[in-house]
Design an enzyme around this catalytic site. Structure first.
Site, PDB file in Angstrom:
ATOM      1  N   ASP A 125       0.876  -1.420   0.135  1.00  9.65           N
ATOM      2  CA  ASP A 125      -0.171  -0.290   0.298  1.00  9.65           C
ATOM      3  C   ASP A 125       1.122   0.984  -0.064  1.00  9.65           C
ATOM      4  OD1 ASP A 125      -2.173  -1.571  -0.335  1.00  9.65           O
ATOM      5  OD2 ASP A 125      -2.736  -0.766   2.122  1.00  9.65           O
ATOM      6  N   CYS A 126       2.331   1.262   0.750  1.00  9.17           N
ATOM      7  CA  CYS A 126       3.213   2.188   0.804  1.00  9.17           C
ATOM      8  C   CYS A 126       3.115   3.112  -0.967  1.00  9.17           C
ATOM      9  CB  CYS A 126       3.831   2.189   1.688  1.00  9.17           C
ATOM     10  SG  CYS A 126       3.323   2.200   3.291  1.00  9.17           S
TER      11      CYS A 126
END
Length: 829
Positions: A497-498
């Site tokens: 998600d980063c």
């Protein structure tokens, strides 16, 4: 350095000092009522949703750490102390916490008095039981006072910590000093209006006093360590009116030398139907209509734990429950660390992640996150053999949040089971995980009927389609959303998600995961491509079993095309690329100074069989070169880092990943969740010795001796261990709620030990290397029991020769036997 030890026979971790490097916690409950509890009695309780139905208050980021929980204070002739050490922190003559399967027992002894408290959530109940036993270990009689303490949260944990102008005015309680089962205190804030639920904290004795107002109990400007009432030795009988409602009972206890007395406290959640909210008016007793809560259900709850015998029976039922659950997969290997992780702690953690997803731990407040779409599908792989019927329910819940185009809400709320609009969608790996979760369920159970279940899209019943249609939409979403290289578009992010390739955030505090400032159909994920190649064949198999040969053939071709796209556009020369960014530039290439190699596509591509073919010259395959690069560049003594070298400055085109200091979290940290993919990849290549070595590096039982470095619990996995470029290399963070639990159980049980379910039988294909020369796995599958004995030469690349019930067979596939049968399997490598 160790701070305790495993008691394997009791299935407990025994903590022998309160001074662990960080609070070491446990989870109570596995149905609707849950509690987090630390080794020093910190934590909180909630019903179903840690945000919306929180019973007791807990303050994260507190000083000292872990201040706040369920406490018992002792006043022994003026000597005031707490058997959990916190909050008073008085020296104890003896301290022990035993974290077990769904229970925690804390024992403290001081001045000739031992206080043992057993905390557990009984099966079928919405309550935490606290069984307190006081024992006089001295040679003189004792008269002591015991004060309980619990601070009520005003239900919505976020509003509770922010909306003080309202909340400091609405707190309400009722006190039942001499109820049918002892003294009980009721928390009924907002009950008069929109709520149909209240909390009760009762004890099976008549208390000498009580308190329900925190400031009265603690005293102005005092901490819990200086609480006025226990030090005074007398309750103030305070009645909360607004401010901070609590519950405290004062029990006066006299003990002869060697004598013990036991009390049972019950912290419960109760709901009443709207038409039964209030007790009937009784003018003679001074009870007015619509003012006193109906306590019938609370009294029934308290009656079920009115005696020590009832409580002990409920606890024994809980122990039997866990013994039954953990009997489905067990190994005996001679390696105590391996056995205890596989047989007990890894499976236990998988159950906790089933219950919590990523929502409530000592690193997740229970306020900001719901159940993850991808998280819950992956977690399912670790618990489906334990509770297949609940796995089925979870699949339906997850699929119901999917959108008609195959995409999905990234999270959903456990109480409503509806998608979380605050997080939204656009994480393009999400759809594929549903296929993997459903396939894992069917392989375990043989329940193909789930594919015919009518399941809504976006929880809209008018949009219901078969679950198989949901899987088709998932598969087609990836096919229909590809970029210039034929690789899947990453969307807001993929599994990482980063890695935000469409964000370009320059605003402080802006969410990378929900802000999409740019879109252009360019940023692609090699990782999702590898996922598609690994998960896609499950969709093909399910389509074929439904007689959809044309659909299966088309899907098979799409998978072949994706594999070729990875080889043509995702290979960097010695490892697989990670992605292409918004501008079409490579991510994870030797051409850059930082972020040259990323772990995720290496493991998943090899799991998918991409590049595993040996070249004509006999040299290493592409897959072998990729995993060799992983070992050389990402390997550390504490596990494999996510990428290397870490980013030393903010890379706006990559987003959040470059905001972490080098060596932490996604920026070069050891993100344990993805290490199992490399472990599995190594078994695919027949390199079991290397696979088992990687397994031991991150598995907590093997790290117990370095607990002063690791800091977190030595019995459950952490999400992250600081990487080789970090200041505190080897230090863990974010324990308990991590996909590492499920994936490492899959890695060790299905690939290292090599026993995994397939659609028509068990695949038995061990690859563990010479460290484990022999072992036996007992595996229950579809009602039959398989006793699998492995003799392991440790020869690299060797595959097992199988004998089933005394008959040698070709290959590694053992057909499922009828329920009730016992199958003997012998494997020689």
């Amino acid at each position: 350095m160790r701070y305790g030890h495993f008691d394997d026979e009791a299935r407990e971790y025994v903590i022998t000092t309160p001074h662990t490097p960080y609070p070491w916690i446990n989870y109570l409950g596995s149905e609707e009522f849950f509690s987090l509890i630390s080794h020093q009695a910190g934590g909180y309780s909630f019903y179903r949703d840690a945000k919306m139905r929180r019973l007791t208050r807990y303050r994260y980021n507190n000083i000292p750490t872990d201040a706040g929980g369920r406490y018992f204070y002792i006043n022994d002739g003026g000597d005031v102390w707490t058997p959990s050490w916190m909050p008073i922190k008085a020296d104890l003559d003896h301290f022990e916490t035993r974290h077990g399967m769904g229970y925690t027992q804390i024992t403290g002894e001081r001045g000739g008095l031992s206080v043992q408290t057993l905390f557990f959530v009984p099966l079928g109940e919405t309550a935490e039981i606290q069984k307190v036993t006081l024992t006089n270990t001295s040679d003189a009689a004792k008269s002591v006072k015991l004060f309980s303490f619990a601070e009520f949260c005003l239900w919505n944990a976020q509003d509770d910590q922010t909306n003080y102008q309202r909340n400091l005015n609405i707190g309400e309680v009722e006190i039942e000093e001499s109820g049918p089962h002892g003294t009980a205190i009721y928390h009924k804030t907002e009950y008069r209006e929109r709520r149909n639920h209240y909390a009760v904290y009762g004890v099976n004795a008549t208390a000498a006093g009580f308190d329900t107002d925190r400031d009265s109990f603690v005293g102005a400007y005092n901490s819990l360590a200086e609480a006025a009432v226990p030090f005074a030795g007398e309750s103030s009988n305070s009645v909360a009116s607004g401010w901070y409602p609590i519950a405290s009972h004062n029990l006066e206890v006299t003990l002869e030398p060697g004598e013990s007395k036991t009390f049972v406290f019950v912290l419960g959640y109760v709901e009443n139907p709207d038409e039964e909210k209030w007790a009937p008016a009784d003018e003679a007793a001074g009870i007015a209509a619509l003012q006193v809560i109906n306590k019938d259900r609370a009294h029934a709850l308290l009656s079920r734990f009115a005696t020590t015998e009832q409580t002990d029976a409920a606890f024994e039922a809980l122990r039997v429950h866990w013994t039954t659950l953990l009997s489905g997969y067990a190994v005996t290997s001679g390696d105590d660390k391996l056995d205890r992780m596989v047989n007990v702690w890894n499976q236990y953690q998988c159950m906790v992640t089933f219950n919590m997803s990523r929502s409530a731990s000592y690193f997740e407040t229970g306020i900001g996150r719901g159940m993850g779409f991808r998280d819950s599908n992956q977690d399912l792989l670790g618990f489906v053999h334990l509770i297949p019927e609940r796995a089925r329910e979870r699949i339906i819940d997850i699929a119901s949040t999917q959108f008609p185009d195959g995409s999905a809400y990234h999270q959903y709320q456990p109480l409503t089971k509806r998608g979380n609009n605050d997080i939204g969608s656009g994480f393009n790996d999400d759809p594929l995980w549903l296929i993997l979760g459903v396939a894992g369920y069917i392989k375990e159970t043989g329940d193909f009927s789930i594919l015919d279940e009518q399941v809504p899209f976006d929880n809209d019943e008018s949009l219901s389609e078969s679950l198989f249609e949901h899987l088709t939409r998932s598969f087609d979403f990836t096919v229909n959303n590809r970029g210039p290289h034929g690789l899947p578009l990453i969307g807001r992010a993929d599994w990482n998600d980063c890695l935000n390739l469409n964000c370009f955030s320059t605003t402080p505090g802006e969410s990378f995961q929900t802000t999409e400032n740019q879109s252009g159909g360019v940023a692609e994920s090699v990782f999702i491509a590898a996922m598609f190649a690994f998960i896609g064949p499950e969709y093909v198999a399910l389509a074929e079993r439904r007689g959809l040969d044309d659909v299966a053939a088309k899907a098979r071709q799409a998978i072949a095309d994706m594999k070729q796209a990875v080889l043509d556009h995702g290979w960097d020369g010695e490892w697989f690329l990670r992605a292409y960014d918004f501008y079409g530039n490579k991510i994870g290439t030797d051409e850059t100074a930082e972020g040259k190699i990323w772990i995720e596509p290496q493991g998943f591509a090899v799991m998918a069989g991409i590049g595993t073919e040996k070249p004509a010259d006999g040299g290493p395959s592409i897959a072998e070169r990729a995993l060799d690069s992983v070992g050389e560049m990402l390997g550390t003594d504490h596990g494999l880092v996510l990428q290397y070298p870490a980013y030393t400055s903010y890379q706006i085109e990559m987003g959040e990943v470059s905001t972490y200091p080098p060596g932490y979290k996604e920026n070069g940290g050891i993100f344990c969740h993805n290490n199992p993919w490399v472990i599995i990849g190594e078994t695919v290549l027949g390199r079991g010795e290397r696979a088992f070595d990687y397994y031991k590096r991150i598995t907590p039982a093997y790290r117990e001796d370095i607990s002063d470095v690791h800091r977190l619990e030595p019995y459950v996995y952490a999400q992250m261990i600081a990487g080789k470029e970090a200041v505190r290399h080897g230090e863990a963070k974010n324990s308990w709620l991590t996909g590492t639990a499920a994936w490492n159980f899959v890695a060790v049980s299905q690939y290292l030990l090599g026993v995994r379910p397939d659609y028509d039988g068990l695949v038995v294909d061990p690859q563990i290397g010479p460290d484990v020369p022999s072992y036996t796995v007992t595996r229950t599958a579809r009602g039959a029991t398989y006793e699998i004995s492995v003799t392991n030469s440790g020869t690299q690349g060797a595959r097992g020769a199988l004998t089933v019930d005394g008959v040698a067979i070709e290959g590694n596939h053992v057909p499922y036997a009828p329920a009730g049968a016992t199958v003997q399997v012998s494997v020689v490598l």
